[in-house]
Design a protein around this motif. Structure first.
Motif, PDB file in Angstrom:
ATOM      1  N   GLY A  82       0.784  -1.244   0.000  1.00 13.45           N
ATOM      2  CA  GLY A  82       0.000   0.000   0.000  1.00 13.45           C
ATOM      3  C   GLY A  82       0.807   1.281   0.000  1.00 13.45           C
ATOM      4  O   GLY A  82       0.271   2.362   0.276  1.00 13.45           O
ATOM      5  N   TYR A  83       2.084   1.205  -0.306  1.00 16.55           N
ATOM      6  CA  TYR A  83       2.888   2.433  -0.394  1.00 16.55           C
ATOM      7  C   TYR A  83       2.643   3.114  -1.736  1.00 16.55           C
ATOM      8  O   TYR A  83       2.392   2.435  -2.737  1.00 16.55           O
ATOM      9  N   ARG A  84       2.803   4.429  -1.731  1.00 14.91           N
ATOM     10  CA  ARG A  84       2.871   5.147  -3.007  1.00 14.91           C
ATOM     11  C   ARG A  84       4.295   4.980  -3.512  1.00 14.91           C
ATOM     12  O   ARG A  84       5.242   5.244  -2.769  1.00 14.91           O
ATOM     13  N   VAL A  85       4.439   4.524  -4.745  1.00 20.80           N
ATOM     14  CA  VAL A  85       5.792   4.322  -5.268  1.00 20.80           C
ATOM     15  C   VAL A  85       5.966   5.104  -6.576  1.00 20.80           C
ATOM     16  O   VAL A  85       5.137   5.011  -7.478  1.00 20.80           O
ATOM     17  N   ASN A  86       7.022   5.857  -6.624  1.00 19.26           N
ATOM     18  CA  ASN A  86       7.395   6.572  -7.848  1.00 19.26           C
ATOM     19  C   ASN A  86       8.725   6.024  -8.338  1.00 19.26           C
ATOM     20  O   ASN A  86       9.445   5.375  -7.571  1.00 19.26           O
ATOM     21  N   THR A  87       9.055   6.351  -9.548  1.00 16.83           N
ATOM     22  CA  THR A  87      10.407   6.023 -10.018  1.00 16.83           C
ATOM     23  C   THR A  87      11.078   7.302 -10.491  1.00 16.83           C
ATOM     24  O   THR A  87      10.406   8.288 -10.816  1.00 16.83           O
ATOM     25  N   ASN A  88      12.386   7.228 -10.541  1.00 15.04           N
ATOM     26  CA  ASN A  88      13.182   8.403 -10.890  1.00 15.04           C
ATOM     27  C   ASN A  88      14.240   7.952 -11.902  1.00 15.04           C
ATOM     28  O   ASN A  88      15.125   7.174 -11.564  1.00 15.04           O
ATOM     29  N   THR A  89      14.092   8.422 -13.127  1.00 10.80           N
ATOM     30  CA  THR A  89      14.982   7.949 -14.194  1.00 10.80           C
ATOM     31  C   THR A  89      15.890   9.071 -14.678  1.00 10.80           C
ATOM     32  O   THR A  89      15.406  10.141 -15.057  1.00 10.80           O
ATOM     33  N   THR A  90      17.163   8.819 -14.658  1.00  9.40           N
ATOM     34  CA  THR A  90      18.109   9.796 -15.191  1.00  9.40           C
ATOM     35  C   THR A  90      18.513   9.341 -16.599  1.00  9.40           C
ATOM     36  O   THR A  90      18.824   8.170 -16.805  1.00  9.40           O
TER      37      THR A  90
ATOM     38  N   ASP B 239       3.223  -2.554 -16.051  1.00  2.62           N
ATOM     39  CA  ASP B 239       3.485  -3.810 -15.333  1.00  2.62           C
ATOM     40  C   ASP B 239       3.616  -3.586 -13.833  1.00  2.62           C
ATOM     41  O   ASP B 239       2.996  -4.286 -13.041  1.00  2.62           O
ATOM     42  N   LEU B 240       4.422  -2.620 -13.459  1.00  2.00           N
ATOM     43  CA  LEU B 240       4.619  -2.388 -12.022  1.00  2.00           C
ATOM     44  C   LEU B 240       3.536  -1.481 -11.439  1.00  2.00           C
ATOM     45  O   LEU B 240       3.325  -1.466 -10.236  1.00  2.00           O
ATOM     46  N   GLY B 241       2.888  -0.716 -12.284  1.00  2.00           N
ATOM     47  CA  GLY B 241       1.805   0.168 -11.811  1.00  2.00           C
ATOM     48  C   GLY B 241       2.272   1.227 -10.846  1.00  2.00           C
ATOM     49  O   GLY B 241       1.586   1.549  -9.869  1.00  2.00           O
ATOM     50  N   VAL B 242       3.447   1.795 -11.085  1.00  2.00           N
ATOM     51  CA  VAL B 242       3.930   2.830 -10.169  1.00  2.00           C
ATOM     52  C   VAL B 242       3.008   4.054 -10.243  1.00  2.00           C
ATOM     53  O   VAL B 242       2.314   4.270 -11.230  1.00  2.00           O
ATOM     54  N   ASP B 243       3.015   4.827  -9.173  1.00  2.00           N
ATOM     55  CA  ASP B 243       2.089   5.950  -9.091  1.00  2.00           C
ATOM     56  C   ASP B 243       2.531   7.143  -9.929  1.00  2.00           C
ATOM     57  O   ASP B 243       1.704   7.941 -10.366  1.00  2.00           O
TER      58      ASP B 243
END
Ligand code: SF4
Ligand code: SF4
Lengths: 229, 341
Positions: free
Chosen positions: B162-170, B190-194
């Motif tokens: 139940g965490y909000r998850v973001n990704t950060n791409t450089t 696939d991962l459904g990140v927020d």
């Protein structure tokens, strides 16, 4: 140290102050500057005037104290002498003026549209664009005279100038353009905005140029042999 | 939408309050670096090259909270180094959440699974995972095999809990646009990140591999190609539309370095998250005594190849105040996020 203050047009020179010499149109400006140098033998040349804003953070009237000048489409890049430039920057800052030290580019024509300004910004990262500075610096460099450039923004990066200005070359040939303006009321608003920008730009130059001038008068370059003079 | 409505509203309210108070400069995101130590040595990282005594220095939870209170920004991005190495990171996060700050906990995710039971899911907490590419590219960029797999596993687990998850791409010069699109589809679908963040790598002079960086025209071209895709509409970016336009060279923007002030173990860093010219003793000193106009594209040679969101997202949000229509769009989409190292 003696200082020569120059501006490309009479309008700009009048705005800067009585000591400022108007050099005239682009082709005329080089011999005019050479003549002024021969007559006045300055230690420093201050090139003052207005410029089109490219840095989107700059407002009408913001000052650009050039740390570098580059010609659009050329490999020519010049930087002012470091010591006098840094002294100038500190003096402008102490006076509390709104200014940036940034690059300035010179091109052959007026940057009219926001698209053109955006392309120049993306490519050169210059705060402003004008039509005269680079050749004047080349004259100063050739004469081995140090120089400084202070320009003030007349139109911002987000302003599209009146289409008729794309043909602007110099003050002496403005009659045709003025006629076109009269015939084209849809551009009157843009001209009024430009006139407002000019007023603000000249006001800033009137305050900024004397500060730089004082610095130039007081700063002796390390390579100047004052005893020999 | 990359940002929850609650966050967008709080940030919009904060911005309006600053405007009404007539404040010229104010922080939006506090970049908090409670340590510089990391368990990786990424190719393009310029954050970890410090002497041992500095790498061994950690900010205490109290120092982190004090910096947050001093700064007052509504969003706090915890970066580093690797924040999950900090033995009290859960306490730090908890204190910030209690202060109702929107916290972005940036991590390479190697230790994330271990920490998940100790961190509490909250609308104020977003875990922001460093993902520079699909498996082969990511592992190459972080210079260690198996990190991608570990990060993916941790993201799935965090989402399940139940965490909000973001990704950060450089984005670097090896980030082929097709590969980036594949990555965004994977993260998004696939991962459904927020939310996802992207930023070009900053050419840190100290980074281990100097050949990975793009110059500004290359950045613009790369982002134009990546974002010029029909899939773009479905990607949940954690950026304002204005910032994405800027990355594609379609919008002129100047850096707003004071929008994301940085507090590290060495003090308040001048002028920005990416450059450390000097340190101020207090936030007020940083804001008032820094010559902000000296920095930015065209103004400082070190800024030439910087299009990072820590410098420009605040500008995008600033145009929100000047242009309410653009602003509504921006507020509806985002602000916040992790740094690009
Ligand atoms: S980029 Fe982040 S994960 Fe990689 S070495 Fe630097 S701090 Fe560590
Ligand atoms: S342009 Fe980038 S490097 Fe320069 S001050 Fe802004 S954030 Fe820092």
């Amino acid at each position: 140290m003696s200082v020569l203050i120059v501006a490309p047009t009479k309008r700009e020179a009048r705005g800067v102050g009585e000591k400022c010499v108007a050099l005239g149109a682009r082709d005329k400006s080089i011999p005019s500057l050479e003549l002024a140098i021969a007559e006045r033998k300055p230690d420093t040349i201050i090139i003052a005037g207005v410029c089109g804003g490219l840095d989107p953070a700059l407002k009408k009237g913001s000052l650009v104290f050039a740390r570098q000048v580059e010609g659009v489409g050329t490999e020519s890049t010049f930087a002012p002498e470091k010591m006098i430039f840094e002294s100038g920057r500190r003096a402008l800052r102490s006076a509390g003026l709104s200014f940036v030290t940034s690059k300035l580019v010179t091109q052959q024509n007026v940057a009219v549209t926001t698209t053109e300004k955006l392309a120049l910004w993306n490519e050169y990262g210059a705060a402003g664009v004008d039509m005269e500075t680079l050749p004047l610096i080349q004259v100063a460099e050739k004469a081995n005279i140090r120089w400084l450039v202070l320009r003030a923004v007349i139109d911002t990066a987000s302003t599209t100038l009146p289409e008729t200005l794309s043909n602007w070359e110099n003050e002496e040939h403005e009659r045709g353009i003025k006629l076109k303006i009269l015939q084209n009321p849809s551009e009157w608003k843009k001209y009024l905005q430009l006139a407002h920008g000019l007023r603000l730009a000249l006001k800033s130059l009137r305050v900024g140029v004397p500060i730089i001038q004082k610095v130039a008068e007081d700063t002796v370059s390390l390579d100047m042999d004052i005893l020999a003079q | 939408m990359g940002v929850p409505l609650r966050q967008a509203l709080v940030v919009a309210k904060y911005l309006m309050a600053q405007k009404l108070r007539g404040k010229k400069r104010f922080p939006l995101v506090l970049m908090l670096e409670p340590l510089y130590r990391c368990n990786l040595e990424c190719e393009g990282c310029g954050k970890i090259q410090h002497p041992e005594e500095i790498l061994n220095t950690y900010l205490s939870p109290e120092e982190c909270w004090e910096a947050t209170d001093e700064c007052g920004a509504p969003v706090v991005s915890i970066a580093g180094g690797e924040p999950l190495i900090h033995p009290e990171i859960d306490t730090i996060v908890e204190g910030l959440v209690q202060r109702k700050k929107f916290v972005y906990l940036c991590t390479n995710a190697i230790l994330l699974e271990r920490w998940l039971p100790k961190l509490k899911p909250s609308p104020y907490l977003t875990i922001s995972v460093h993902m520079d590419g699909m498996e082969k590219l990511h592992d190459a960029m972080v210079a260690r095999e198996g990190v991608f797999e570990k990060a993916v596993k941790a993201i799935r687990k965090a989402k399940d809990l139940g965490y909000r998850v973001n990704t950060n791409t450089t984005v670097f010069n090896d980030s082929a646009p097709e590969g980036m699109r594949e990555l965004f589809n994977f993260l998004n679908d696939d991962l459904g990140v927020d939310g996802m963040m992207i930023s070009p790598g900053y050419d840190y002079p100290k980074a281990p591999n100097q050949k990975v960086f793009l110059n500004r025209p290359e950045m613009i071209k790369t982002f134009e190609t990546i974002l010029d895709s029909p899939e773009r509409k479905k990607w949940r970016f954690n950026h304002s539309p204005i910032f994405l336009k800027f990355l594609q060279g379609k919008k002129a923007m100047q850096c707003t370095a004071w929008g994301n002030p940085t507090r590290s173990v060495l003090g308040w860093q001048r002028p920005c998250y990416l450059m450390n010219e000097s340190y101020a003793d207090s936030f007020i000193e940083l804001m008032e005594e820094t010559e902000w106009d000296r920095y930015g594209f065209g103004r400082d040679a070190r800024c030439t190849n910087c299009m990072a969101h820590c410098g420009y997202e605040a500008t995008a949000v600033g145009s929100m105040l000047e242009n309410p229509l653009e602003g509504l769009k921006a507020a509806a989409s985002t602000i916040g996020g992790g740094p690009s190292k």
